[in-house]
Write a protein that holds these residues in place. Structure first.
Motif, PDB file in Angstrom:
ATOM      1  N   GLY A 174      -8.845   3.739   6.328  1.00 11.99           N
ATOM      2  CA  GLY A 174      -8.362   3.013   4.990  1.00 11.99           C
ATOM      3  C   GLY A 174      -9.187   3.439   3.998  1.00 11.99           C
ATOM      4  N   PRO A 175      -9.278   4.748   3.513  1.00 11.99           N
ATOM      5  CA  PRO A 175     -10.291   5.498   2.490  1.00 11.99           C
ATOM      6  C   PRO A 175      -9.745   4.998   1.004  1.00 11.99           C
ATOM      7  N   GLY A 176      -8.642   4.565   0.730  1.00 11.46           N
ATOM      8  CA  GLY A 176      -8.376   4.404  -0.645  1.00 11.46           C
ATOM      9  C   GLY A 176      -8.265   5.613  -1.402  1.00 11.46           C
ATOM     10  N   LEU A 210      -5.791  -6.180   7.806  1.00  6.75           N
ATOM     11  CA  LEU A 210      -5.109  -6.116   8.911  1.00  6.75           C
ATOM     12  C   LEU A 210      -4.318  -7.496   9.127  1.00  6.75           C
ATOM     13  N   ASN A 216     -14.573   0.325   4.681  1.00  3.21           N
ATOM     14  CA  ASN A 216     -14.985  -0.672   3.889  1.00  3.21           C
ATOM     15  C   ASN A 216     -13.589  -1.295   3.225  1.00  3.21           C
ATOM     16  N   GLU A 217     -13.583  -2.413   3.370  1.00  2.54           N
ATOM     17  CA  GLU A 217     -12.309  -3.408   2.903  1.00  2.54           C
ATOM     18  C   GLU A 217     -11.118  -2.794   3.809  1.00  2.54           C
ATOM     19  N   PHE A 218     -11.343  -2.448   5.196  1.00  3.30           N
ATOM     20  CA  PHE A 218     -10.078  -2.006   6.004  1.00  3.30           C
ATOM     21  C   PHE A 218      -9.820  -3.384   6.639  1.00  3.30           C
ATOM     22  N   PHE A 270      -6.230   0.328  -7.084  1.00  4.75           N
ATOM     23  CA  PHE A 270      -7.520  -0.134  -7.484  1.00  4.75           C
ATOM     24  C   PHE A 270      -7.804   0.026  -8.881  1.00  4.75           C
ATOM     25  N   GLU A 280      -5.173   6.591   7.505  1.00  2.00           N
ATOM     26  CA  GLU A 280      -4.476   5.897   6.311  1.00  2.00           C
ATOM     27  C   GLU A 280      -2.964   5.903   6.598  1.00  2.00           C
ATOM     28  N   THR A 281      -2.275   5.006   6.478  1.00  2.00           N
ATOM     29  CA  THR A 281      -0.763   4.785   6.334  1.00  2.00           C
ATOM     30  C   THR A 281       0.025   5.122   5.053  1.00  2.00           C
ATOM     31  N   TYR A 297       0.791  -1.279   0.007  1.00  2.00           N
ATOM     32  CA  TYR A 297      -0.079  -0.040  -0.042  1.00  2.00           C
ATOM     33  C   TYR A 297       0.739   1.295   0.033  1.00  2.00           C
ATOM     34  N   PRO A 352     -17.100   1.228  -3.571  1.00  2.00           N
ATOM     35  CA  PRO A 352     -17.126   2.550  -3.794  1.00  2.00           C
ATOM     36  C   PRO A 352     -16.681   2.802  -5.244  1.00  2.00           C
ATOM     37  N   THR A 359     -13.072  -2.074  -5.512  1.00  2.00           N
ATOM     38  CA  THR A 359     -13.933  -2.019  -4.288  1.00  2.00           C
ATOM     39  C   THR A 359     -15.370  -1.492  -4.568  1.00  2.00           C
ATOM     40  N   LEU A 391      -1.660   6.991  -1.054  1.00  2.00           N
ATOM     41  CA  LEU A 391      -3.025   6.970  -1.059  1.00  2.00           C
ATOM     42  C   LEU A 391      -3.442   8.299  -0.248  1.00  2.00           C
TER      43      LEU A 391
HETATM   44  N1  SAH Z   1     -11.859   1.642   1.490  1.00  2.00           N
HETATM   45  C1  SAH Z   1     -11.405   1.562   0.373  1.00  2.00           C
HETATM   46  C2  SAH Z   1      -9.912   1.059   0.438  1.00  2.00           C
HETATM   47  C3  SAH Z   1      -9.817  -0.325   0.562  1.00  2.00           C
HETATM   48  S1  SAH Z   1      -8.168  -1.101   0.587  1.00  2.00           S
HETATM   49  C4  SAH Z   1     -12.183   1.197  -0.614  1.00  2.00           C
HETATM   50  O1  SAH Z   1     -13.092   0.761  -0.424  1.00  2.00           O
HETATM   51  O2  SAH Z   1     -11.925   1.330  -1.885  1.00  2.00           O
HETATM   52  C5  SAH Z   1      -7.416  -0.698   2.070  1.00  2.00           C
HETATM   53  C6  SAH Z   1      -7.105   0.751   2.684  1.00  2.00           C
HETATM   54  O3  SAH Z   1      -6.640   0.628   3.975  1.00  2.00           O
HETATM   55  C7  SAH Z   1      -5.950   1.365   1.788  1.00  2.00           C
HETATM   56  O4  SAH Z   1      -6.457   2.721   1.841  1.00  2.00           O
HETATM   57  C8  SAH Z   1      -4.699   1.149   2.450  1.00  2.00           C
HETATM   58  O5  SAH Z   1      -3.809   2.135   2.529  1.00  2.00           O
HETATM   59  C9  SAH Z   1      -5.207   1.258   4.154  1.00  2.00           C
HETATM   60  N2  SAH Z   1      -4.609   0.551   5.075  1.00  2.00           N
HETATM   61  C10 SAH Z   1      -4.302  -0.617   5.035  1.00  2.00           C
HETATM   62  N3  SAH Z   1      -3.819  -1.205   6.037  1.00  2.00           N
HETATM   63  C11 SAH Z   1      -3.728  -0.058   7.073  1.00  2.00           C
HETATM   64  C12 SAH Z   1      -3.319   0.341   8.271  1.00  2.00           C
HETATM   65  N4  SAH Z   1      -2.708  -0.711   9.198  1.00  2.00           N
HETATM   66  N5  SAH Z   1      -3.600   1.471   9.085  1.00  2.00           N
HETATM   67  C13 SAH Z   1      -4.444   2.487   8.224  1.00  2.00           C
HETATM   68  N6  SAH Z   1      -4.498   2.240   6.822  1.00  2.00           N
HETATM   69  C14 SAH Z   1      -4.342   1.117   6.245  1.00  2.00           C
END
Ligand code: SAH
Length: 362
Positions: A85-87, A158, A152-154, A42, A115-116, A36, A52, A50, A120
């Motif tokens: 994790g807003p992508g 992990l 969403n997909e966060f 994406f 967001e890390t 990431y 969105p 994803t 992104l």
């Molecule tokens: N929510 C978005 C992206 C999903 S992908 C969508 O639906 O399109 C996962 C997202 O989480 C990415 O933005 C990624 O950079 C972020 N992410 C992943 N591991 C993370 C962590 N440990 N802390 C913060 N953000 C993280």
């Protein structure tokens, strides 16, 4: 061998085999080479798509869900609208656009993103210019006062640990080196701890990081007010099995082959996440399938309204997206994806869910 793999091999040579969680954390989040950290993954040209990114309808409906929640909270004059994790920032942009018509909502909210990834973050800043967004590195630092949290997909990104039942008892699955010097899975005795006995070969996953995130948010919401929606793929009931998967260019690949080049994810165990939320004092809504949730929020009506002002090609795209969001089985996201919400225990049932449970002590 790519640079990250060479570095992981060196770490293993120095420290011994790595827990799966450490491997996942390096593959996804290594500051220089993590998946990431280096790319926007994406869309059709990327590795995965994803909800969105499939349709604006997804974020619009979640926006109206959030506005309903805010009203149920008593329409506080200030609250944090948080996304984990807003992508590309697409979901938040759709949420903000759809809620402009809700009186008082925009005046009360401030946008906070966890967001890390620097790549992104830059993309989110572009998509959300003018929204006054504030970025955070961790979930702990984003929580302050009443909050509405969207993810969403966060949780699937992990890191988790894996254990395998063998004839000698539970072993931890580790990433070490094979005889050819390549990364390889191996096992080391783990001690049985509190784990139940299971047939030999059973794989048990321990999603500690995701459980901590869910419990931390639940605790915060139960004290400060608000609610959170988690959308991800995974089962409604806990089960056993190895769910670690790697995806590159929309195809599954070997998770050890090219760390940092493929997305690594796991399935989210919604039963355990929900229990962690309840134990931390929050009310639990759902989980529901994405299909049931979106249809209950009016996805079909939204698609109809959008298609009225669309040309033929746009109308086709709207209904293809509609199908993809709710279709069951392999074809769509409808029953693979689940939606679960947590809220302050005094809040009523929230739209989109049939099941509503409150913590026992309340
Ligand atoms: N929510 C978005 C992206 C999903 S992908 C969508 O639906 O399109 C996962 C997202 O989480 C990415 O933005 C990624 O950079 C972020 N992410 C992943 N591991 C993370 C962590 N440990 N802390 C913060 N953000 C993280």
């Amino acid at each position: 061998m790519n640079a990250l793999k060479a570095e992981i091999v060196r770490v293993i040579q120095n420290e011994g085999p790595l827990p799966v969680s450490r491997y996942m954390a390096l593959a996804l989040g290594h500051p220089r080479h993590g998946y990431y950290m280096t790319r926007d993954p994406f869309g059709r040209e990327g590795d995965f798509t994803t909800a969105p990114e499939i349709s604006q309808m997804f974020g619009e409906l979640l926006g109206l869900w959030a506005a309903h929640l805010w009203q149920a909270m008593g329409a506080p004059s200030r609250f944090r609208l948080v996304e984990l994790g807003p992508g590309r920032g697409t979901l938040m942009a759709d949420v903000l656009r759809a809620t402009r018509i809700v009186p008082g909502f925009h005046g009360a909210l401030s946008v906070h993103l966890v967001e890390t990834s620097p790549v992104l973050r830059a993309r989110q800043a572009e998509t959300l210019s003018g929204a006054g967004a504030v970025w955070h590195d961790t979930v702990v630092s984003v929580l302050d006062g009443p909050a509405i949290v969207l993810a969403n997909e966060f949780l699937d990104a992990l890191p988790l640990d894996q254990f395998v039942m063998t004839a000698e008892g539970w072993c931890e699955r580790l990433v070490g080196l094979g005889e050819d010097g390549e990364l390889a899975f191996g096992l080391a005795p783990a001690g049985d701890g509190a784990k139940a006995r299971a047939p030999v070969g059973t794989v048990l996953e321990q999603p500690s990081a995701a459980l901590d995130v869910v419990a931390g948010i639940a605790r915060h919401l139960s004290r400060e007010g608000g609610g959170a929606a988690f959308i991800d793929y995974g089962p409604i009931r806990s089960g056993f099995g190895d769910t670690l998967q790697a995806m590159r260019r929309h195809a599954f690949v070997d998770p050890l082959a090219e760390p940092g080049e493929a997305d690594l994810t796991v399935h989210v165990d919604f039963e355990r996440m929900g229990q962690a939320g309840l134990r931390a004092g929050a009310a639990l809504h759902g989980p529901a399938t994405q299909r049931d949730f979106l249809l209950a929020l009016g996805l079909a009506q939204r698609a109809q309204i959008l298609s009225r002002s669309a040309d033929a090609a746009q109308r086709k795209a709207i209904f293809e997206a509609f199908d993809r969001l709710i279709e069951p089985g392999e074809a769509g996201m409808g029953d693979l994806f689940k939606v679960m919400a947590l809220s302050h225990p005094a809040l009523p049932p929230l739209p989109g869910f049939d099941l509503h449970r409150v913590p026992e002590q309340v």
